[in-house]
Scaffold this active site. Structure first.
Site, mmCIF file in Angstrom:
data_model
loop_
_atom_site.group_PDB
_atom_site.id
_atom_site.type_symbol
_atom_site.label_atom_id
_atom_site.label_comp_id
_atom_site.label_asym_id
_atom_site.label_seq_id
_atom_site.Cartn_x
_atom_site.Cartn_y
_atom_site.Cartn_z
ATOM 1 N N THR A 1 -4.492 1.289 6.106
ATOM 2 C CA THR A 1 -3.137 0.733 5.939
ATOM 3 C C THR A 1 -2.907 -0.490 6.818
ATOM 4 O OG1 THR A 1 -2.307 2.302 7.576
ATOM 5 C CG2 THR A 1 -2.126 2.937 5.263
ATOM 6 N N CYS A 2 -3.640 -0.556 7.938
ATOM 7 C CA CYS A 2 -3.430 -1.713 8.813
ATOM 8 C C CYS A 2 -3.875 -2.999 8.133
ATOM 9 C CB CYS A 2 -4.142 -1.526 10.136
ATOM 10 S SG CYS A 2 -5.905 -1.235 9.978
#
Length: 1024
Positions: free
Chosen positions: A991-992
């Site tokens: 997700t980063c």
């Protein structure tokens, strides 16, 4: 030999001159001695004579009191002449006895020779008697001037001297004119008129004004009912005798009608207040501009206000005259208020004085009137009370709003953002009654130069002038004008009928004209906007949306469209740039009403889609003008940014505008459990992961830094966050991180309570803000309970509430006082509205004041408040958490980056997009987006602005074995070559980096099942 020396001659001459001077000095001394002796002898003689006269007077009164001598008119006349001859300060007691003797003589039955007034019929004594009674009565006046009615002894003397004046300025109590003496009445009446004329010349009205002011200009009047009646009767007699001449009317208005609240004190005492058609005569006298101006100049501000209050009170008591003379009455009040307005100042200075009603005032303020100002204010309140409003606005209120059978409205789109879908709102509104009135829309047809329109306009000018002059009771005026539920809708109906077409075109033409007619029409619009804004501000959601008090929802839609266009044209046509005075005030009134409706609509939708947008405004033109520094473009963004379409390139261009400073890049490096720096280059992704970790922790309600609202579970600072030692530093840090996320365009899934966002944006400092309106976003059940108190028909005191709030804080009951001493103050019908607003303010502001301030401090250190000025609360939430619209898969597909051999034509990628569009529901698509990006909503400007960009990478191994793309893995992915069947592996994400790691599945069904399972578990890399 006989010559005289020169020196001897000079000496002789000097001696001769000295002798002459000595003889001259001696003569002057003798003459001075004679003068002094004469003065002394005269003084001694005068004292002896005065002493003798005083003894005679004292003997006379003593003999009369003991009954040894009988009084008659002639003896009283003679003794009065002697007393007036020697009268000075020490003779006050003797003068008092003389007055009592004169009055006693007038009370004797059937003895004409005893009546003091009988001497007026004596041929030889008429003129001396007339002179004597004038002197006696003027002496009474002078003594009245210095008496204090609140002192018992002085009060008795006030009664005595007033009785003298009342007795000898009218023949009605004289026994001499009864029976056969009736023929004498005309002659004696002329004598009374002569006496009153003399007193007026000497300053009779000034004396009465001083006496009235001393007795009435206080919180508790010291004049008795009889005394007050006598003074008013006396003040009217000269005016009536002169047949209401202009000179005496002027004196009466200046000296009597300017006494604070005199009509209030008289209204229940004497019928003369309503007789003689006084109000009509006052109105017509003041209707001449020069006479009204003269009165105002003589009185100055404080006393002009008192006169205004008395005239309004008289109008309230004489409804018939008020109705007949409404035009003149309105003009008079407007002129007097306009005079006061010239001296009303917006701020304190060396030239201003504070006034309880007018505020800062640049004329001298009579502070002796302060105690009576509450009574004057009550008189002024009649102007916006129901009876006077019904009389003045009779032409508007007599208009019937036609009814029609309800027809179902067209279906309206609903949004999840709203508390109630718009279609349900309209449905409930139409089911409320068997029939509803026609929706009021501009139709035109009424000539603006007609008498009816001119009258209504002048009334609106009056109330608008009152609002700008009586600054300290402005809210009272607005509340009074909004009390009648049908006044504002009927005034809107009246506005809709003006001009050939009605509505906007007429008022835009008025803006370009400086005629008096145009100014009055604009004043009507201004009053409508000020009152309507006040009404909507104090109404709660139930009254606006369900009960639809005053305005129907559809009318609010029409009105808001009118206001939106009016404000837009004022800005875009360049009128606002040069506006000042009345035009600038008009703009702020219309804009204020517009923004109240807009903010209400943002909080709970009532308008159709795209209602606020200006379709004739091209964002490209707007932003070109902004870059060139054009004033109208800057004003547009400052006042009505909501007219700019949010779904096109408007925000894209806005985003590219130069800013004051460029915020720095934050570099983040994670440290593993062994204390070693983790590998990785921060290309927005690591910071995004760092931000997500912070948000996951600080916004977790279990940490008690933030709490969730009841119902929709939105976040706001916890009132008990102080359990953390450094909680304020934490709030400031969180504010900075959220500001940084917005600045960098990083979307975070943090739903804030709208009342908290309003405070972050500074909306709570706005004059349009109402705490009670925001309360549902904190606790809808608490809001319902509070508003039920507002509608409680019985005695609220029976509920046993106090101006305090009891709260269970970690097992202990804590009492919070809403105001100092509040726990001992009961909630009553009079203060229940204040209680509701105080309670709402406490729950949403006071309890979390420090936490909110710290958060805002951190947030604004990154985000300039001016940047957010153009956004409403829901729009800022969209900036933080992304758009709440459906996910646009075409947009996502267009801006997706592929790695590891994947490309847009790869079969797995084709399957993926097909599964998302055809097999997944909208909810599952949102879960998919959250699985990859940690946020279920798309970015506000579309996926082109997702940072880092949405990416899909083909993976062959688990995450712990993944070393990134190699030449072999890319080739195998591109040519669909698999080391082994990855059917047992799940899709994962980083997700980063907004990265989806997708195995090279052999079948579409496997991809669908694995993906659905992965997103439903709400996990990422750990499930690989």
């Amino acid at each position: 030999m006989f010559s005289v020396p020169q020196s001897s001659k000079s000496e002789f001459l000097d001696k001769a001159r000295q002798a002459r001077e000595e003889r001259k000095g001696q003569k002057e001394k003798e003459r001075a001695a004679i003068i002094i002796q004469a003065l002394v002898r005269r003084f001694i003689c005068r004292c002896r004579l005065q002493k003798q006269i005083r003894k005679e007077i004292d003997d006379y009164f003593q003999a009369s009191e003991t009954g040894t001598s009988k009084r008659n008119a002639l003896s009283i006349f003679k003794i009065a002449r002697k007393l007036l001859f020697i009268y000075c300060q020490e003779d006050k007691m003797r003068f008092e006895k003389l007055c009592r003797a004169i009055l006693a003589s007038m009370e004797v039955e059937n003895e004409p020779k005893v009546w003091y007034v009988s001497l007026a019929l004596s041929k030889d004594l008429t003129i001396p008697w007339l002179k004597q009674i004038k002197d006696v009565l003027w002496t009474c006046c002078q003594l009245l001037k210095n008496l204090k009615p609140d002192i018992l002894q002085d009060n008795k003397l006030v009664t005595l001297y007033l009785t003298m004046l009342v007795t000898f300025t009218d023949t009605s109590t004289w026994r001499i004119v009864r029976g056969k003496g009736e023929a004498l009445r005309p002659a004696l009446t002329r004598i009374c008129e002569n006496i009153m004329g003399h007193l007026n010349q000497k300053g009779f009205y000034s004396i009465l004004q001083i006496l009235l002011t001393n007795g009435l200009a206080r919180s508790k009047p010291s004049l008795s009912k009889g005394t007050l009646t006598a003074i008013f009767t006396l003040s009217l007699r000269p005016v009536i005798a002169a047949h209401f001449s202009e000179n005496l009317l002027r004196s009466f208005l200046i000296h009597i009608m300017s006494v604070p609240a005199i009509i209030t004190h008289l209204s229940g005492l004497t019928p003369e207040v309503k007789t003689h058609d006084l109000l009509r005569k006052f109105i017509l006298f003041l209707s001449r501009e020069e006479q009204c101006s003269d009165i105002c100049v003589c009185l100055e501000g404080s006393h002009t206000l008192c006169l205004l209050g008395n005239l309004i009170h008289l109008g309230y008591l004489n409804e018939k005259v008020l109705e007949e003379e409404a035009n003149h009455f309105v003009k008079d009040l407007t002129d007097m208020l306009s005079y006061c307005q010239r001296y009303v100042s917006q701020k304190k200075s060396n030239l201003t004085h504070w006034h309880q009603v007018l505020g800062w005032f640049s004329q001298t303020v009579d502070y002796g009137l302060n105690e009576s100002m509450p009574l004057v204010t009550k008189q002024l309140q009649h102007l916006w009370g129901v009876p006077v409003i019904r009389t003045l606005f009779s032409d508007v209120l007599s208009k019937k709003l036609e009814s029609q059978e309800p027809t179902p409205p067209p279906p309206q789109p609903s949004t999840s953002q709203n508390n109630l879908p718009v279609k349900n709102l309209f449905k409930r509104a139409f089911q409320k009654s068997a029939s509803v009135r026609n929706i009021l829309k501009p139709v035109g047809g009424k000539r603006v130069d007609s008498a009816e329109v001119q009258k209504v306009c002048s009334i609106c000018v009056l109330y608008q002038t009152a609002l700008s002059t009586l600054t300290q009771i402005r809210l009272q005026i607005l509340t009074g004008l909004t009390h009648l539920d049908d006044l504002l809708p009927k005034l809107w109906a009246f506005i809709c009928e003006l001009g050939p077409q009605g509505g906007l075109k007429l008022f835009m033409e008025c803006l370009n004209n400086d005629t008096e007619e145009s100014k009055q029409l604009l004043a009507m619009l201004m009053l409508f906007c000020d009152c309507s804004r006040h009404l909507i501000t104090i109404l709660d959601d139930i009254e606006v949306y369900e009960e639809q008090t005053s305005f129907k929802i559809e009318e609010l839609v029409t009105i808001s469209s009118f206001l939106n266009t009016f404000v837009y044209k004022m800005i875009w046509d360049g009128i606002l740039e040069n506006a000042k005075g009345e035009k600038l005030e008009l703009f702020h009134s219309v804009h204020g009403w517009l923004m109240v409706l807009y903010e209400r609509d943002c909080r709970r939708r009532f308008t159709p889609d795209d209602h606020w947008l200006r379709k004739d405004l091209k964002p490209s033109v707007l932003f070109q003008e902004l870059e060139k520094g054009k004033k109208r473009a800057q004003l547009l963004l400052q006042y009505i940014p909501h007219v700019i379409p949010h779904k096109n390139d408007g925000y894209d261009q806005l985003r590219r505008l130069p800013v004051n400073s460029i915020k720095g890049v934050i570099r983040v490096k994670f440290v593993n459990d062994l204390g070693v720096d983790e590998a990785g280059i921060d290309q927005d992704g690591v910071f995004k992961e760092f931000l997500e970790e912070i948000i996951k922790k600080v916004f977790n309600p279990a940490l008690n830094l933030f709490k969730t609202t009841s119902g929709n579970e939105r976040l706001y600072p916890s009132p008990t966050s102080y359990i953390h030692e450094n909680h304020l530093q934490l709030f400031e840090f969180v504010g900075k991180m959220l500001g940084k996320a917005i600045y960098e365009g990083i979307v975070v899934d943090v739903p804030f309570a709208s009342f908290f966002l309003s405070q972050v944006l500074g909306h709570h400092h706005s004059t349009f803000y109402s705490s009670i309106d925001e309360l549902p976003s904190l606790d809808s059940e608490f809001y319902k309970n509070l508003t039920s108190i507002k509608r409680y028909d019985g005695d609220v005191g029976d509920l046993g509430l106090t101006l305090s709030y009891d709260e269970d804080v970690m097992g202990q009951l804590v009492c919070h006082e809403l105001i100092p001493g509040g726990k001992t103050m009961p909630v009553t019908n009079e203060n229940k509205i204040s209680y509701i607003h105080l309670m709402a303010h406490f729950r949403m502001h006071t309890q979390i004041k420090e936490q909110t301030a710290a958060f805002i401090r951190g947030f604004r250190s990154i985000i300039n408040p001016e940047w957010l000025h153009m956004f409403s609360t829901p729009e800022v939430q969209r900036l933080i958490s992304g758009d709440n619209a459906e996910i646009d898969l075409d947009d996502l597909k267009k801006h997706t980056v592929y790695y590891g051999g994947f490309h847009s034509s790869h079969r797995v990628i084709i399957w993926l997009w097909d599964i998302l569009s055809s097999d997944f529901s909208a909810e599952e698509r949102a879960m998919f987006l959250k699985f990859v990006t940690s946020c279920s909503r798309p970015p506000l400007l579309g996926f082109a602005y997702l940072k880092p960009p949405f990416s899909i990478r083909c993976v062959e191994v688990s995450d712990d074995q993944d070393t990134g793309d190699t030449l072999g893995s890319v080739l195998r992915g591109f040519f669909t070559i698999r080391k082994r069947e990855p059917g047992g592996r799940l899709p994962t994400s980083s997700t980063c980096f907004n990265l989806l790691k997708l195995p090279n599945y052999s079948k579409k069904s496997i991809l669908r099942d694995k993906l659905r399972y992965a997103i439903s578990m709400n996990t990422g890399f750990e499930l690989s």
